[in-house]
Design a protein around this motif. Structure first.
Motif, short mmCIF file in Angstrom:
data_model
loop_
_atom_site.label_atom_id
_atom_site.label_comp_id
_atom_site.label_asym_id
_atom_site.label_seq_id
_atom_site.Cartn_x
_atom_site.Cartn_y
_atom_site.Cartn_z
N LYS A 169 126.47 38.10 -35.38
CA LYS A 169 127.86 37.68 -35.55
C LYS A 169 128.13 36.40 -34.75
CE LYS A 169 132.05 39.62 -34.60
NZ LYS A 169 132.62 40.71 -33.82
N ARG A 216 124.12 43.41 -34.40
CA ARG A 216 125.38 42.98 -35.01
C ARG A 216 126.03 41.91 -34.16
NH1 ARG A 216 128.98 47.62 -37.62
NH2 ARG A 216 130.29 45.78 -37.71
N GLU A 224 129.58 32.65 -36.11
CA GLU A 224 130.79 32.03 -35.57
C GLU A 224 130.52 30.64 -35.03
OE1 GLU A 224 132.28 34.87 -32.84
OE2 GLU A 224 133.12 36.13 -34.42
#
Lengths: 295, 272
Positions: free
Chosen positions: A290, A286, A294
């Motif tokens: 992630k 995760r 970003e």
């Protein structure tokens, strides 16, 4: 944006792979969970509901206690050893010395070899025989007058598994070094320069500036090494075969399922292993995916 | 600057010490392997051979040759197929995303970390029910469980390419497959090398799947070597020679294509 035809085509192209992973990973995990909740013992599948009986039994199983103890010792020695050694090697190779490429290749080559080959060789290096039958590293230590280093290796009571961790450090510390080296290369040079101008010593620069920047690398290394040690299997088999004193969950699962035909118990061990790996890996996946969105 | 470098020269002491640590097993393999049968004595295991003899290698090769052949037969097609599938998946999941593609991807990734003990019982049942026993079943297992890392490597690579590369071709009326074949595929060769090496190495070195899915005529080299080492009749010098034979294909790949090997390692830790 896309032509509709191509949109369907893209789904069609990946669907065999996705379907395969759906079945072979997630379907099989579900199937294993079902087996772990059954009474299956013997050659013929038996899906009689047993609830959590197999898990509860493992909780009271002395062999499983040995497995957990061994896993904890192995993980501590292997993860800390590889982490410290790998970091130090990376720092040394980051000093711009001549021959850096040579050392890097040497430290990393064990990663290309199988655990079985490593295990077969280390089995002879760590031969615990004494007296006139002494061989391997013990023989080398004696001839170098380093008798205090002579030991029983993997036959040492209680701590024997630490000797296996040593072979695993030999195999994996170069990998740790490579990860740290990549991290060090990404630290901007100006940062070090500025600290040097401020009068910081080299050790201080590493401790106060570089180590904190490398925290994500350290976290990644810890997770990769940690989950590897939960899965350790081939290396132990190749060094010592199936010995109770060196038992770990992965070996217990293999033996109880395919030698003992205790399928339900084997599945329960497999699922417990999966849960322990998932606790480490899912947050890591995760986190990395992630980070990516970003960017 | 030169004074600083001079001061750093003491670092060669630990570096050489570590080099010895990493090479000790190789030293033992090599000196033992080249000794003749008369020189084999545990007491003199650290001494250099008196001449170059090939007894051990010939003996080990005679015993391992059929299993070596099994490994090659298994590993090469498995590496090729999972790399090709990974390339297509990586292309779709980075440059031709359908709705939900980003949600599916982490679920694919998870597959490369699972302990195979958690899927091995269904795998064995499935393969025997499907009649895919022996090398066939083992090859399929390597292909499928290799998909996460091959997909990941290609996806990361394709994602790093500018979108304009595709847009221009789209305006020119190229189809999706046309773009893949004529634009992305030709520049993917380095990624193919990385992924092929990775898959070759991990399938070659696998033991767990092999020991459970194959019987004794279809064993790959790892299982055969482990059994050789566990047997009481085969002496340790032959085991050492056998270790080198088993390690040589992946070692050669490492020696000649180390750069690509390293990139595969990095991808395996999700670090692109």
């Amino acid at each position: 944006m896309f032509k509709n035809k191509d949109k369907y085509l893209s789904v069609i192209l990946v669907s065999p792979s996705i379907l395969a992973i759906l079945i072979f990973v997630y379907g099989f995990i579900a199937w294993s969970i079902r087996v772990s909740l059954s009474k299956w013992k013997g050659l013929n599948p038996d899906f009689t509901w047993a609830g959590f009986e197999n898990y509860v039994n493992l909780f009271y199983d002395p062999r499983f206690h040995i497995d957990i103890r061994n896993t904890v010792i192995f993980t501590l020695v292997f993860v800390l050893g590889s982490l410290i050694l790998g970091f130090l090697m990376a720092v040394m190779l980051d000093q711009g010395l001549r021959g850096e490429g040579f050392f890097r290749s040497i430290f990393l080559f064990p990663m290309a070899i199988s655990y079985i080959v490593t295990g077969v060789v280390w089995r002879w290096l760590m031969n615990p025989a004494e007296g006139s039958r002494m061989s391997g590293l013990n023989l080398l230590f004696t001839s170098l007058n380093l008798d205090f280093l002579v030991n029983e290796w993997y036959t040492t009571p209680y701590w024997g598994i630490a000797a296996i961790a040593l072979a695993a450090i030999w195999q994996m510390s170069g990998y740790t070094m490579a990860l740290y080296l990549a991290g060090l290369r990404a630290v901007p040079g100006e940062l070090r320069e500025a600290a040097r101008i401020d009068g910081a010593s080299e050790v201080e620069i590493y401790r106060r500036i570089i180590l904190p920047i490398l925290t994500p690398v350290t976290l990644g290394v810890l997770i990769i090494l940690g989950h590897t040690s939960l899965k350790v299997f081939d290396l132990i088999i190749a060094v010592a075969g199936k010995q109770l004193s060196l038992d770990v969950p992965a070996i217990y699962m293999w033996q109880t399922t395919f030698d003992g035909l205790f399928y339900a118990r084997g599945a329960a061990i497999g699922i417990l292993l999966l849960i322990s790996v998932a606790v480490l890996i899912i947050p890591y996946i995760r986190y990395t995916t992630k980070m990516e969105t970003e960017l | 600057m030169s004074r600083l470098n001079l001061r750093k020269n003491w670092l060669y002491i630990p570096l050489i010490g570590l080099t010895i640590f990493y090479l000790i097993p190789m030293y033992l393999i090599l000196v033992t392997g080249f000794k003749s049968f008369d020189e084999i004595d545990l007491q003199t295991m650290w001494q250099l051979p008196q001449g170059i003899a090939f007894d051990n290698y010939i003996e080990a090769y005679n015993q391992l040759a059929p299993y070596l052949k099994n490994s090659f037969k298994l590993v090469i097609p498995a590496a090729l197929i999972s790399s090709i599938l990974g390339s297509i998946n990586g292309f779709v999941l980075s440059k031709w995303k359908f709705r939900g593609a980003d949600i599916i991807f982490p679920f694919i990734l998870f597959g490369m970390f699972i302990p195979y003990q958690s899927i091995i019982i269904p795998l064995v049942q499935f393969m025997s029910a499907a009649g895919l026993t022996g090398l066939w079943g083992l090859g399929i297992a390597h292909i499928i469980y290799g998909l996460p890392i091959t997909t990941l490597t290609f996806r990361n690579y394709y994602a790093s390419l500018p979108q304009e590369l595709l847009e221009a071709a789209k305006i020119d009326g190229a189809s999706m497959l046309g773009i893949y074949r004529h634009i992305l595929l030709p520049i993917s060769i380095p990624s193919f090398v990385v992924v092929l090496i990775w898959q070759f190495t991990s399938a070659w070195n696998d033991f767990l799947f092999a020991v459970i899915l194959t019987g004794n005529t279809e064993w790959p080299i790892t299982v055969a070597l482990n059994n050789m080492a566990g047997s009481q009749i085969i002496s340790w010098n032959v085991q050492m020679a056998g270790s080198l034979i088993a390690a040589l294909p992946t070692l050669l790949v490492y020696i000649f294509l180390g750069r690509y090997f390293l990139r595969g390692l990095m991808a395996g830790s999700l670090k692109g």
